[in-house]
Scaffold this motif. Structure first.
Motif, PDB file in Angstrom:
ATOM      1  N   TRP A  27      -3.631  28.600  -2.101  1.00 33.60           N
ATOM      2  CA  TRP A  27      -4.476  27.921  -1.085  1.00 33.60           C
ATOM      3  C   TRP A  27      -5.410  29.173  -0.188  1.00 33.60           C
ATOM      4  O   TRP A  27      -4.845  30.141   0.169  1.00 33.60           O
ATOM      5  CB  TRP A  27      -3.910  27.270   0.060  1.00 33.60           C
ATOM      6  CG  TRP A  27      -3.192  25.963  -0.635  1.00 33.60           C
ATOM      7  CD1 TRP A  27      -1.819  25.967  -1.078  1.00 33.60           C
ATOM      8  CD2 TRP A  27      -3.785  24.893  -1.365  1.00 33.60           C
ATOM      9  NE1 TRP A  27      -1.484  24.948  -1.753  1.00 33.60           N
ATOM     10  CE2 TRP A  27      -2.805  24.197  -1.957  1.00 33.60           C
ATOM     11  CE3 TRP A  27      -5.008  24.381  -1.254  1.00 33.60           C
ATOM     12  CZ2 TRP A  27      -3.008  22.848  -2.609  1.00 33.60           C
ATOM     13  CZ3 TRP A  27      -5.195  23.197  -1.848  1.00 33.60           C
ATOM     14  CH2 TRP A  27      -4.132  22.411  -2.497  1.00 33.60           C
ATOM     15  N   LEU A  29     -18.077  17.014  -2.660  1.00 28.12           N
ATOM     16  CA  LEU A  29     -16.456  17.536  -3.445  1.00 28.12           C
ATOM     17  C   LEU A  29     -16.108  16.231  -4.362  1.00 28.12           C
ATOM     18  O   LEU A  29     -15.385  16.424  -5.295  1.00 28.12           O
ATOM     19  CB  LEU A  29     -15.333  17.927  -2.209  1.00 28.12           C
ATOM     20  CG  LEU A  29     -15.746  19.084  -1.397  1.00 28.12           C
ATOM     21  CD1 LEU A  29     -14.816  19.039  -0.378  1.00 28.12           C
ATOM     22  CD2 LEU A  29     -15.592  20.341  -2.331  1.00 28.12           C
ATOM     23  N   GLU A  56      -8.173  19.584  -5.173  1.00 31.96           N
ATOM     24  CA  GLU A  56      -7.837  21.131  -4.893  1.00 31.96           C
ATOM     25  C   GLU A  56      -8.323  21.385  -3.759  1.00 31.96           C
ATOM     26  O   GLU A  56      -8.210  22.606  -2.982  1.00 31.96           O
ATOM     27  CB  GLU A  56      -8.593  22.023  -5.955  1.00 31.96           C
ATOM     28  CG  GLU A  56      -8.512  21.486  -7.429  1.00 31.96           C
ATOM     29  CD  GLU A  56      -9.198  22.273  -8.387  1.00 31.96           C
ATOM     30  OE1 GLU A  56      -9.584  23.714  -8.110  1.00 31.96           O
ATOM     31  OE2 GLU A  56      -9.938  21.710  -9.382  1.00 31.96           O
ATOM     32  N   VAL A  57      -8.257  20.360  -2.592  1.00 33.04           N
ATOM     33  CA  VAL A  57      -8.348  20.444  -1.312  1.00 33.04           C
ATOM     34  C   VAL A  57      -7.449  19.896  -0.660  1.00 33.04           C
ATOM     35  O   VAL A  57      -6.821  18.728  -0.832  1.00 33.04           O
ATOM     36  CB  VAL A  57      -9.922  19.733  -0.731  1.00 33.04           C
ATOM     37  CG1 VAL A  57      -9.894  19.785   0.755  1.00 33.04           C
ATOM     38  CG2 VAL A  57     -10.894  20.217  -1.413  1.00 33.04           C
ATOM     39  N   LYS A  58      -6.689  20.905   0.313  1.00 40.97           N
ATOM     40  CA  LYS A  58      -5.513  20.438   0.926  1.00 40.97           C
ATOM     41  C   LYS A  58      -5.912  19.836   2.564  1.00 40.97           C
ATOM     42  O   LYS A  58      -5.044  18.745   3.049  1.00 40.97           O
ATOM     43  CB  LYS A  58      -4.604  21.560   1.148  1.00 40.97           C
ATOM     44  CG  LYS A  58      -3.132  21.303   1.725  1.00 40.97           C
ATOM     45  CD  LYS A  58      -2.362  22.677   1.566  1.00 40.97           C
ATOM     46  CE  LYS A  58      -0.955  22.479   1.751  1.00 40.97           C
ATOM     47  NZ  LYS A  58      -0.360  23.689   1.626  1.00 40.97           N
ATOM     48  N   LEU A  80     -12.168  24.474   5.254  1.00 40.72           N
ATOM     49  CA  LEU A  80     -11.689  23.864   4.027  1.00 40.72           C
ATOM     50  C   LEU A  80     -10.354  24.657   4.020  1.00 40.72           C
ATOM     51  O   LEU A  80     -10.315  26.093   3.821  1.00 40.72           O
ATOM     52  CB  LEU A  80     -12.178  23.771   2.698  1.00 40.72           C
ATOM     53  CG  LEU A  80     -13.700  23.070   2.691  1.00 40.72           C
ATOM     54  CD1 LEU A  80     -14.130  23.072   1.523  1.00 40.72           C
ATOM     55  CD2 LEU A  80     -13.265  21.603   3.026  1.00 40.72           C
ATOM     56  N   ARG A  81      -9.349  24.080   3.667  1.00 41.08           N
ATOM     57  CA  ARG A  81      -7.975  24.719   2.963  1.00 41.08           C
ATOM     58  C   ARG A  81      -8.020  24.096   1.485  1.00 41.08           C
ATOM     59  O   ARG A  81      -7.840  23.078   1.390  1.00 41.08           O
ATOM     60  CB  ARG A  81      -6.899  24.341   3.741  1.00 41.08           C
ATOM     61  CG  ARG A  81      -5.586  24.988   3.233  1.00 41.08           C
ATOM     62  CD  ARG A  81      -5.459  26.291   4.414  1.00 41.08           C
ATOM     63  NE  ARG A  81      -4.072  26.903   4.091  1.00 41.08           N
ATOM     64  CZ  ARG A  81      -3.918  28.062   3.830  1.00 41.08           C
ATOM     65  NH1 ARG A  81      -5.196  28.981   4.119  1.00 41.08           N
ATOM     66  NH2 ARG A  81      -2.801  28.634   3.779  1.00 41.08           N
ATOM     67  N   CYS A  82      -8.231  24.990   0.642  1.00 39.30           N
ATOM     68  CA  CYS A  82      -8.645  24.776  -0.732  1.00 39.30           C
ATOM     69  C   CYS A  82      -8.257  25.878  -1.842  1.00 39.30           C
ATOM     70  O   CYS A  82      -7.846  26.996  -1.424  1.00 39.30           O
ATOM     71  CB  CYS A  82     -10.172  24.479  -0.850  1.00 39.30           C
ATOM     72  SG  CYS A  82     -11.280  25.915  -0.608  1.00 39.30           S
ATOM     73  N   GLN A  83      -8.446  25.603  -3.031  1.00 38.54           N
ATOM     74  CA  GLN A  83      -8.222  26.479  -4.246  1.00 38.54           C
ATOM     75  C   GLN A  83      -9.448  27.181  -4.185  1.00 38.54           C
ATOM     76  O   GLN A  83     -10.433  26.846  -3.859  1.00 38.54           O
ATOM     77  CB  GLN A  83      -7.960  25.743  -5.712  1.00 38.54           C
ATOM     78  CG  GLN A  83      -6.796  24.910  -5.413  1.00 38.54           C
ATOM     79  CD  GLN A  83      -5.249  25.870  -5.563  1.00 38.54           C
ATOM     80  OE1 GLN A  83      -5.336  26.819  -6.035  1.00 38.54           O
ATOM     81  NE2 GLN A  83      -4.384  25.418  -4.727  1.00 38.54           N
ATOM     82  N   VAL A  95     -12.836  25.743  -5.819  1.00 43.13           N
ATOM     83  CA  VAL A  95     -13.532  24.961  -4.944  1.00 43.13           C
ATOM     84  C   VAL A  95     -14.470  25.846  -4.259  1.00 43.13           C
ATOM     85  O   VAL A  95     -15.581  25.644  -4.273  1.00 43.13           O
ATOM     86  CB  VAL A  95     -12.663  24.197  -3.835  1.00 43.13           C
ATOM     87  CG1 VAL A  95     -13.580  23.593  -2.719  1.00 43.13           C
ATOM     88  CG2 VAL A  95     -11.779  23.185  -4.629  1.00 43.13           C
TER      89      VAL A  95
END
Length: 97
Positions: free
Chosen positions: A2, A46, A54-56, A69-72, A75
């Motif tokens: 992440w 998105l 893939e978004v937390k 964003l907290r993401c992969q 993304v």
């Protein structure tokens, strides 16, 4: 893994011209409205690209057109390719304790 990404609207190539003085309350309200519209545009992008899995975490709209964003990593790469967004990683500051 992440990562934390920051997304902002892509700037146009028009030269800066200061706006006439406005009421601060009206200016803040306009900023909040723009932020909400931008937040919705990022979420719509998105969802349309099927990246929400893939978004937390997504930040809430504020008074500036910016989304965190907290993401992969994938993304972030897709957001960088989109013509309407500027996107990058936020700096990680790990301080010794």
């Amino acid at each position: 893994m992440w990562i934390e990404a920051i997304v902002m609207p892509r700037e146009e190539d028009t030269p800066y011209r200061p706006l006439p003085q406005r009421d601060r309350r009206a200016l803040h309200l306009a900023g909040c409205t723009e932020s909400l519209q931008f937040h919705d545009a990022v979420l719509n992008y998105l969802q349309s690209q099927k990246l929400m899995n893939e978004v937390k975490w997504v930040s809430q709209p504020g008074s500036l057109p910016m989304v965190t964003l907290r993401c992969q990593e994938r993304v972030l790469e897709r957001l960088r390719q989109a013509p309407e967004f500027e996107a990058g990683r936020s700096l990680s500051m790990e301080l010794p304790s």
